[in-house]
Design an enzyme around this catalytic site. Structure first.
Site, PDB file in Angstrom:
ATOM      1  N   CYS A  66       0.848  -1.086   0.024  1.00 32.35           N
ATOM      2  CA  CYS A  66       0.109   0.007  -0.041  1.00 32.35           C
ATOM      3  C   CYS A  66       0.680   1.377   0.078  1.00 32.35           C
ATOM      4  CB  CYS A  66      -0.855   0.056   1.317  1.00 32.35           C
ATOM      5  SG  CYS A  66      -2.161  -1.453   1.448  1.00 32.35           S
ATOM      6  N   HIS A 120      -1.480   6.967   3.283  1.00 35.32           N
ATOM      7  CA  HIS A 120      -1.662   5.746   3.961  1.00 35.32           C
ATOM      8  C   HIS A 120      -2.246   6.263   5.378  1.00 35.32           C
ATOM      9  CE1 HIS A 120      -0.731   1.769   5.775  1.00 35.32           C
ATOM     10  NE2 HIS A 120      -0.758   1.282   4.706  1.00 35.32           N
TER      11      HIS A 120
END
Length: 485
Positions: A66, A120
């Site tokens: 991610c 994130h």
């Protein structure tokens, strides 16, 4: 009269409002959508977006994890440049003076805002945004699960047990891997994110002369696969097709043929091979989570149309990497250099779309989005962006701007660099003091990377040619662990 008309048109063009950008990100969504040919998933809204845009069939992220993937895309730089291959550090720890994609828009008069998961969780970049990034405080889980987590923590404290931040034994051990919740969309995090994004779009509609770059990030379908029950009800679990290649890539280096274990941290997940009934429940939860995100995308599209913003807004739908749901024995994971991990969703729609509803086989990369959006919006080019504009492909789906796509992943002290060409997926694993390891997969005959053919004598010259191409673009690199905090 003609001169006056021409001058008027020129002046109108010069002072026309630049296109807005609505950038939608989804976490852990592999290209399992109707617009990618999947007949099982229910994704009518993203499919509708695809009909007004273009589907990129061969889009690849620069790392199947991610945070590094998002940092690479948002910076327009390869991981070889950012130096970030893990979750934790922010972009400016390695490149303090960088100008990111949204920052480039902000510097050129755009209002830039981030809602939801864009960089994130716990990681962001204030310089990218006009106003501070927003995250919903709504839960991802049901009220019952939240109570279960509280009890788990209380019981641990009573026993004097220190709960780790992540991994087995963490609070995730009290969260089910999947759950159908009797609730409204807005009761959970992604629905709330969509509502706030719609409110922001309505605010932008009040000032049409002010262009915007609005990034909206959904946390689904990242595990745990928890969504309102209405999305579970779309599927008949008994009819869901399961993966057939439930074995590790044959002939691959042992350290390379691995994936993440995040899925195994959640409550009730069996050890080892999943029993078929449980595997079906997992896939059911994953598909329901996709449909939950799809519905939120539909809400955003409706808001664009209702406000009139659709007439001057570029829409991008992007996922941060691929995902495994049983392929190669891996569940709820990515974390490697194979096709299933690095191939992602990408749909782009522009107000003046020339090839609406078409698909392209062009090889594209996430680092291409920064120069693409810059060109489409008429902004000055940024010399720091390392990708290539996809405008030629939007103008002609048969066009090509890349002859390969590149992805990285560190494993066991090695740094793996893969090059995806029309026919091959070629991987080099390098580590100081160790022999270089190779992987080669024929993407025509083995699209899921089931058999590594790098050691076949007939492929010696292919390995040499691909290796030469790879290293001409990216010299041998060394993976360096980040300094302890």
């Amino acid at each position: 009269m003609r001169l006056l008309l021409a001058l008027a048109c020129t002046l109108a063009s010069a002072f026309a409002t630049p296109p807005n950008v609505l950038f939608i990100a989804s976490d852990d969504m592999r290209p399992q959508l109707g617009c990618y040919g999947d007949t099982t998933v229910k994704s009518p809204n993203i499919d509708a977006l695809a009909k007004r845009g273009m589907v990129f069939q061969r889009s690849y992220v620069q790392q199947a994890l991610c945070s590094p993937s998002r940092i690479s895309m948002l910076s327009g730089r390869y991981p070889a440049t950012t130096g970030i291959f893990e979750i934790g550090r922010t972009l400016r720890t390695t490149l303090p003076d960088i100008t990111t994609l949204p920052q480039h828009f902000k510097n050129n008069g755009y209002h830039t805002r981030s809602l939801g998961k864009i960089y994130h969780e716990g990681i962001d970049d204030e310089a990218s945004w006009t106003v501070r990034a927003w995250r919903s405080k709504k839960p991802r889980t049901s009220a019952a699960t939240q109570e279960g987590v509280k009890k788990y923590i209380q019981d641990a404290k009573a026993r004097g047990v220190v709960i780790p931040d992540k991994g087995k034994g963490s609070r995730m051990s009290a969260v089910p891997a999947f759950e159908a919740v009797e609730c409204a969309d807005d009761d959970l995090l992604d629905g709330d994110c969509a509502s706030n994004a719609i409110a922001q779009l309505r605010e932008h509609a009040k000032t049409p002369a002010q262009p915007f770059f609005l990034a909206v990030g959904f946390s689904n379908p990242h595990v745990p696969w928890i969504s309102p029950k209405r999305y579970w009800d779309l599927y008949d679990r008994s009819k869901l097709p399961l993966a057939t290649n439930t074995f590790l890539p044959k002939g691959a280096p042992q350290f390379a043929a691995t994936s993440g274990n995040d899925f195994r941290w959640y409550a009730g997940v069996p050890e080892g091979e999943l029993p078929e009934p449980y595997a079906r429940e997992c896939l059911h939860g994953y598909l329901a989570a996709i449909s939950y995100v799809d519905a939120q995308v539909g809400r955003l599209m409706a808001a664009l149309d209702e406000t009139g913003l659709a007439k001057n807004t570029i829409i991008v739908f992007w996922s941060d990497h691929g995902y495994y749901m049983g392929e190669h024995t891996w569940w709820g994971s990515k974390h490697n250099n194979y096709e299933g991990a690095t191939r992602n969703c990408l749909v782009i729609s522009t107000p003046d779309m020339k090839h609406a509803g078409e698909k392209t086989e062009a090889l594209v990369q996430s680092v291409d989005l920064a120069p693409t959006l810059t060109e489409l919006c008429g902004l000055p080019a940024s010399t720091g962006f390392q990708g290539r504009s996809l405008k030629p492909v939007l103008d002609d789906p048969a066009a090509a701007v890349n002859d390969a796509a590149y992805s990285w992943y560190p494993k066991a002290g090695y740094l793996g660099l893969t090059m995806r060409t029309d026919k091959w997926r070629y991987v080099e694993w390098t580590k100081p003091g160790a022999k270089t390891e190779y992987e080669l997969y024929n993407m025509v005959h083995d699209p899921q990377n089931n058999v590594n053919v790098a050691d076949k004598p007939e492929h010696t010259k292919i390995i040499e040619a691909l290796g030469k191409r790879l290293r001409e673009k990216f010299p041998v690199q060394e993976f360096k662990n980040p300094q302890p905090k």
